[in-house]
Design a protein around this motif. Sequence first.
Motif, PDB file in Angstrom:
ATOM      1  N   TYR A  96       1.329 -21.788  -6.851  1.00 45.56           N
ATOM      2  CA  TYR A  96       1.290 -20.880  -7.712  1.00 45.56           C
ATOM      3  C   TYR A  96       1.460 -21.217  -9.107  1.00 45.56           C
ATOM      4  N   LYS A  97       1.379 -20.389 -10.297  1.00 43.82           N
ATOM      5  CA  LYS A  97       1.513 -20.840 -11.568  1.00 43.82           C
ATOM      6  C   LYS A  97       3.043 -21.049 -11.791  1.00 43.82           C
ATOM      7  N   ASP A  98       3.327 -22.217 -11.657  1.00 46.55           N
ATOM      8  CA  ASP A  98       4.934 -22.665 -11.691  1.00 46.55           C
ATOM      9  C   ASP A  98       5.020 -23.711 -12.718  1.00 46.55           C
ATOM     10  N   TRP A  99       3.981 -24.413 -13.303  1.00 45.08           N
ATOM     11  CA  TRP A  99       4.085 -25.414 -14.106  1.00 45.08           C
ATOM     12  C   TRP A  99       4.476 -25.137 -15.829  1.00 45.08           C
ATOM     13  N   ASP A 100       4.328 -23.707 -15.884  1.00 41.79           N
ATOM     14  CA  ASP A 100       4.628 -23.461 -17.284  1.00 41.79           C
ATOM     15  C   ASP A 100       6.029 -23.076 -17.511  1.00 41.79           C
TER      16      ASP A 100
END
Length: 261
Positions: free
Chosen positions: A195-199
């Motif tokens: 999931y989009k966790d890098w931001d």
Amino acid sequence: MKRPVLLMIACMLLAFGVTQINAESARDQHVYHFGFKKSKDGQLPSINEEGFKPILEKHGAIFLGDTSQKEIYLTFDNGYENGYTAKILDTLRDKQVPSIFFVTGHYVKSQPELVKRMVSEGHLIGNHSWSHPDVTQISNTQLKDELLKVKNAVAEITSQKEMAFLRAPRGIFNEVMLESSRTEGYTNVFWSVAYKDWDINVQKGSEYAYTQVMNQLHPGAVILLHSVSKDNAEAMGQIIDGARKQGFVFKSLTELQKKVY
């Protein structure tokens, strides 16, 4: 102009033309950005719609594990440190969960003590390239150098002297790099849960991280998480406990590699 000279010029032009064609072919090599249809309600994820499944299979790349078993493979991408990896390692140690950390050259240079700890506590170090380039836009020689520098840097400071797994930066790949890296002894590792966790500027809390991962769990899951995420660090214990409650077992990628090959 004498005939031998004309013949030599013709040969040179032909050679130049062949070189140009080969170079053009390399530039025209289709570039893929890894993507997948997420698992929902326990169903298996899919890459059938993405068009690259045949070349992943051809070059022995990993997308998911043994889907007949309730096994999970936990993987982290470590491009840089944001202060949360130690907490993640604490949780993995306390709960006896194996993992693999894909590191860049920057990470090895800036966080040698964390890299040492990863290995000393039984985790694998994977190759995420030295400088995190688009590996489809560099030569095979440059790719080899990128991978060798990470491998050697890790070997210099830890007991891990070999490196078997590679994760392409940003999930960008083509058949040339798959073939070239496999020649160097690497298995390319993609993922089936993410999931989009890098931001780091858009963290939504540990409960959000827990829900995102748990909603995608499936047999043979290869989970991609980023260690820069505060949410992941805080949710790690809950994720492990929740997965185990559902009957999942955490495994090392070395065990999956034995099954694949």
